[in-house]
Design a protein around this motif. Structure first.
Motif, PDB file in Angstrom:
ATOM      1  N   ALA A 189      -4.876  -1.121  -6.550  1.00  0.00           N
ATOM      2  CA  ALA A 189      -3.554  -1.555  -7.007  1.00  0.00           C
ATOM      3  C   ALA A 189      -2.970  -0.572  -8.021  1.00  0.00           C
ATOM      4  O   ALA A 189      -1.762  -0.278  -7.995  1.00  0.00           O
ATOM      5  N   THR A 190      -3.818  -0.052  -8.906  1.00  0.00           N
ATOM      6  CA  THR A 190      -3.349   0.928  -9.887  1.00  0.00           C
ATOM      7  C   THR A 190      -2.840   2.186  -9.188  1.00  0.00           C
ATOM      8  O   THR A 190      -1.786   2.720  -9.527  1.00  0.00           O
ATOM      9  N   ARG A 216      -1.732   2.437  -6.122  1.00  0.00           N
ATOM     10  CA  ARG A 216      -0.520   2.124  -5.360  1.00  0.00           C
ATOM     11  C   ARG A 216       0.695   1.995  -6.272  1.00  0.00           C
ATOM     12  O   ARG A 216       1.828   2.174  -5.825  1.00  0.00           O
ATOM     13  N   GLY A 217       0.457   1.704  -7.547  1.00  0.00           N
ATOM     14  CA  GLY A 217       1.583   1.647  -8.471  1.00  0.00           C
ATOM     15  C   GLY A 217       2.290   2.981  -8.600  1.00  0.00           C
ATOM     16  O   GLY A 217       3.513   3.035  -8.799  1.00  0.00           O
ATOM     17  N   ALA A 218       1.524   4.070  -8.462  1.00  0.00           N
ATOM     18  CA  ALA A 218       2.115   5.404  -8.555  1.00  0.00           C
ATOM     19  C   ALA A 218       2.634   5.908  -7.212  1.00  0.00           C
ATOM     20  O   ALA A 218       3.528   6.753  -7.161  1.00  0.00           O
ATOM     21  N   GLU A 219       2.049   5.403  -6.113  1.00  0.00           N
ATOM     22  CA  GLU A 219       2.447   5.827  -4.756  1.00  0.00           C
ATOM     23  C   GLU A 219       2.598   4.580  -3.877  1.00  0.00           C
ATOM     24  O   GLU A 219       1.826   4.344  -2.946  1.00  0.00           O
ATOM     25  N   PRO A 220       3.605   3.754  -4.145  1.00  0.00           N
ATOM     26  CA  PRO A 220       3.690   2.451  -3.460  1.00  0.00           C
ATOM     27  C   PRO A 220       3.892   2.526  -1.954  1.00  0.00           C
ATOM     28  O   PRO A 220       3.549   1.580  -1.237  1.00  0.00           O
ATOM     29  N   SER A 221       4.449   3.616  -1.448  1.00  0.00           N
ATOM     30  CA  SER A 221       4.714   3.706  -0.012  1.00  0.00           C
ATOM     31  C   SER A 221       3.690   4.540   0.745  1.00  0.00           C
ATOM     32  O   SER A 221       3.799   4.694   1.962  1.00  0.00           O
ATOM     33  N   THR A 281      -3.944  -6.321  -2.189  1.00  0.00           N
ATOM     34  CA  THR A 281      -3.058  -5.350  -2.825  1.00  0.00           C
ATOM     35  C   THR A 281      -1.734  -5.188  -2.090  1.00  0.00           C
ATOM     36  O   THR A 281      -0.941  -4.307  -2.420  1.00  0.00           O
ATOM     37  N   GLY A 282      -1.495  -6.038  -1.102  1.00  0.00           N
ATOM     38  CA  GLY A 282      -0.253  -5.943  -0.354  1.00  0.00           C
ATOM     39  C   GLY A 282      -0.126  -4.652   0.436  1.00  0.00           C
ATOM     40  O   GLY A 282       0.988  -4.152   0.646  1.00  0.00           O
ATOM     41  N   THR A 283      -1.253  -4.121   0.888  1.00  0.00           N
ATOM     42  CA  THR A 283      -1.263  -2.850   1.611  1.00  0.00           C
ATOM     43  C   THR A 283      -1.148  -3.106   3.113  1.00  0.00           C
ATOM     44  O   THR A 283      -2.071  -3.657   3.726  1.00  0.00           O
ATOM     45  N   ASP A 284      -0.023  -2.702   3.692  1.00  0.00           N
ATOM     46  CA  ASP A 284       0.185  -2.892   5.130  1.00  0.00           C
ATOM     47  C   ASP A 284      -0.283  -1.679   5.936  1.00  0.00           C
ATOM     48  O   ASP A 284      -0.770  -1.830   7.053  1.00  0.00           O
ATOM     49  N   GLN A 285      -0.088  -0.492   5.378  1.00  0.00           N
ATOM     50  CA  GLN A 285      -0.477   0.737   6.077  1.00  0.00           C
ATOM     51  C   GLN A 285      -1.855   1.185   5.592  1.00  0.00           C
ATOM     52  O   GLN A 285      -1.975   1.751   4.507  1.00  0.00           O
ATOM     53  N   TRP A 286      -2.861   0.909   6.375  1.00  0.00           N
ATOM     54  CA  TRP A 286      -4.196   1.356   5.980  1.00  0.00           C
ATOM     55  C   TRP A 286      -5.031   1.647   7.212  1.00  0.00           C
ATOM     56  O   TRP A 286      -4.742   1.173   8.312  1.00  0.00           O
ATOM     57  N   SER A 287      -6.057   2.435   7.001  1.00  0.00           N
ATOM     58  CA  SER A 287      -6.999   2.761   8.061  1.00  0.00           C
ATOM     59  C   SER A 287      -8.358   2.991   7.428  1.00  0.00           C
ATOM     60  O   SER A 287      -8.488   3.125   6.205  1.00  0.00           O
ATOM     61  N   LEU A 288      -9.388   3.026   8.263  1.00  0.00           N
ATOM     62  CA  LEU A 288     -10.752   3.311   7.819  1.00  0.00           C
ATOM     63  C   LEU A 288     -11.187   4.615   8.465  1.00  0.00           C
ATOM     64  O   LEU A 288     -11.111   4.776   9.686  1.00  0.00           O
ATOM     65  N   ALA A 322       2.366  11.483   1.545  1.00  0.00           N
ATOM     66  CA  ALA A 322       1.335  11.238   0.543  1.00  0.00           C
ATOM     67  C   ALA A 322       0.245  10.385   1.171  1.00  0.00           C
ATOM     68  O   ALA A 322       0.445   9.754   2.220  1.00  0.00           O
ATOM     69  N   VAL A 323      -0.907  10.352   0.530  1.00  0.00           N
ATOM     70  CA  VAL A 323      -2.015   9.525   0.995  1.00  0.00           C
ATOM     71  C   VAL A 323      -2.821   9.057  -0.206  1.00  0.00           C
ATOM     72  O   VAL A 323      -2.950   9.764  -1.202  1.00  0.00           O
ATOM     73  N   ILE A 324      -3.304   7.820  -0.111  1.00  0.00           N
ATOM     74  CA  ILE A 324      -4.234   7.282  -1.101  1.00  0.00           C
ATOM     75  C   ILE A 324      -5.570   7.104  -0.406  1.00  0.00           C
ATOM     76  O   ILE A 324      -5.653   6.440   0.632  1.00  0.00           O
ATOM     77  N   VAL A 325      -6.602   7.709  -0.949  1.00  0.00           N
ATOM     78  CA  VAL A 325      -7.941   7.633  -0.365  1.00  0.00           C
ATOM     79  C   VAL A 325      -8.809   6.748  -1.251  1.00  0.00           C
ATOM     80  O   VAL A 325      -8.944   6.996  -2.456  1.00  0.00           O
ATOM     81  N   ALA A 326      -9.377   5.722  -0.650  1.00  0.00           N
ATOM     82  CA  ALA A 326     -10.160   4.718  -1.387  1.00  0.00           C
ATOM     83  C   ALA A 326     -11.587   4.686  -0.844  1.00  0.00           C
ATOM     84  O   ALA A 326     -11.823   4.137   0.236  1.00  0.00           O
ATOM     85  N   PRO A 327     -12.559   5.259  -1.558  1.00  0.00           N
ATOM     86  CA  PRO A 327     -13.940   5.316  -1.077  1.00  0.00           C
ATOM     87  C   PRO A 327     -14.663   3.977  -1.234  1.00  0.00           C
ATOM     88  O   PRO A 327     -15.544   3.802  -2.086  1.00  0.00           O
TER      89      PRO A 327
END
Length: 333
Positions: free
Chosen positions: A171-172, A174-179, A214-221, A253-258
């Motif tokens: 969530a933190t 995504r606050g900087a890169e919400p889309s 976290t309200g994340t609609d766009q995600w993948s594994l 942009a991309v957010i990577v969550a390990p």
């Protein structure tokens, strides 16, 4: 090695807590001996190991994993003490000092007869769960008479503390890169290993839960850190290929969550912070990496809860069976 299923400690007053982890080098002279420990019996050449060693040398020959475990232990001691529980917390590794057998010998000498074992691996697979039970079994045999009984807790991927810590960190970011789309990552394993374990299904369910929170609609594994011969199929897509796909689809942009790792150790700081970030930069993707759960208060509290509560049923005897050595040529931390 056949390993009997662990049994639960009755009651809620364990004699000790044992943190069981992978281990890592703490200086340049440790790197090759450490890699020899990791790959013992697999026939992997020193030339190939020297390539892996370069990852460690980029960071002074030091893996962060041991310090991560020291930090976790300090946080756990504080959490337990704050609850009025004074039990010793020990630490033993699979591949580097403090070695598990040495720790069990120290526990025996300290008068510990039984302890709860917590492995720093959230998801069920041979290397992430069953092998740790085998490590404990082997270490107890090496210590001999008087070795403490260690009741290993099952994987904790669905526990509230793990999920809420991961969700809070995401969530933190995504606050900087919400889309930005989110790519969850975990260590790739061979298909034959995945076939004996709930690894993939657990990962998908955990990702779905964290994304929902976290309200994340766009995600993948995606998967990372694969090794071994190319002829052996491993879980995909690779994180690099997933970054390529996102860039081709117009992501900026991309957010990577390990999610598959509990601390920022070598496979996070090299495979993601170094290699994946470099790939993202080359593709014009802004790259944000979410911290692992580490010493997040919710995660630390979860471990304390597991130690002090009646533990869940142990894994069944046929769970996460080991396959042939030919498909186990990887060195996850």
């Amino acid at each position: 090695m056949p390993t009997p299923p662990s049994t639960a400690i009755p009651g809620s007053d364990p004699g000790a807590l044992l943190i069981v982890s992978f281990g890592g080098p703490e200086g340049p002279d440790d790197v090759m001996p450490f890699l020899h420990n990791v790959t013992r019996g697999r026939g992997i050449s020193d030339e190939r190991l020297a390539t892996v060693a370069e990852h460690y040398y980029l960071f002074g020959g030091i893996s962060p994993i041991n310090q991560c475990n020291r930090d976790l232990i300090a946080a756990l001691v504080g959490e337990l003490s704050g609850r009025g529980v004074e039990i010793p917390v020990y630490w033993g590794n699979r591949n580097w000092t403090p070695m598990l057998a040495d720790t069990l010998a120290q526990m025996r000498d300290d008068g510990i007869t039984r302890a709860i074992g917590f492995a720093t691996s959230a998801f069920g697979s041979y290397s992430g769960c069953r092998q740790y039970a085998e490590d404990i079994h082997r270490a107890r045999a090496a210590v001999g008479p008087g070795a403490p009984i260690v009741d290993k807790l099952p994987p904790f991927w669905e526990h509230e503390g793990f999920l809420s810590a991961m969700a809070g960190n995401l969530a933190t970011a995504r606050g900087a890169e919400p889309s930005a789309p989110v790519v969850f990552t975990a260590h790739s394993i061979p298909h034959s290993m995945a076939a004996t374990a709930p690894y993939e299904s657990q990962l998908h369910r955990a990702c779905l839960e964290v994304a929902a929170r976290t309200g994340t609609d766009q995600w993948s594994l995606a998967y990372q850190s694969r090794s071994g011969p190319a002829r052996v199929p491993w879980l995909e897509p690779d994180i690099g290929d997933e970054l390529d796909r996102l860039a081709q689809n117009g992501a900026g942009a991309v957010i990577v969550a390990p999610i598959g790792f509990v601390s920022d150790h070598m496979e996070v700081i090299y495979d993601l912070d170094t290699e994946a970030r470099r790939r993202a930069d080359s593709l014009g993707l802004r790259f944000t990496r979410v911290p692992t759960v580490g010493t997040h208060p919710a995660f630390v509290a979860m471990i304390a809860d597991l130690v002090l509560s009646p533990p869940p049923p142990p894994c069944p005897p046929n769970c996460c069976l080991r396959e042939s050595l030919s498909v186990r040529e990887f060195t996850p931390e």
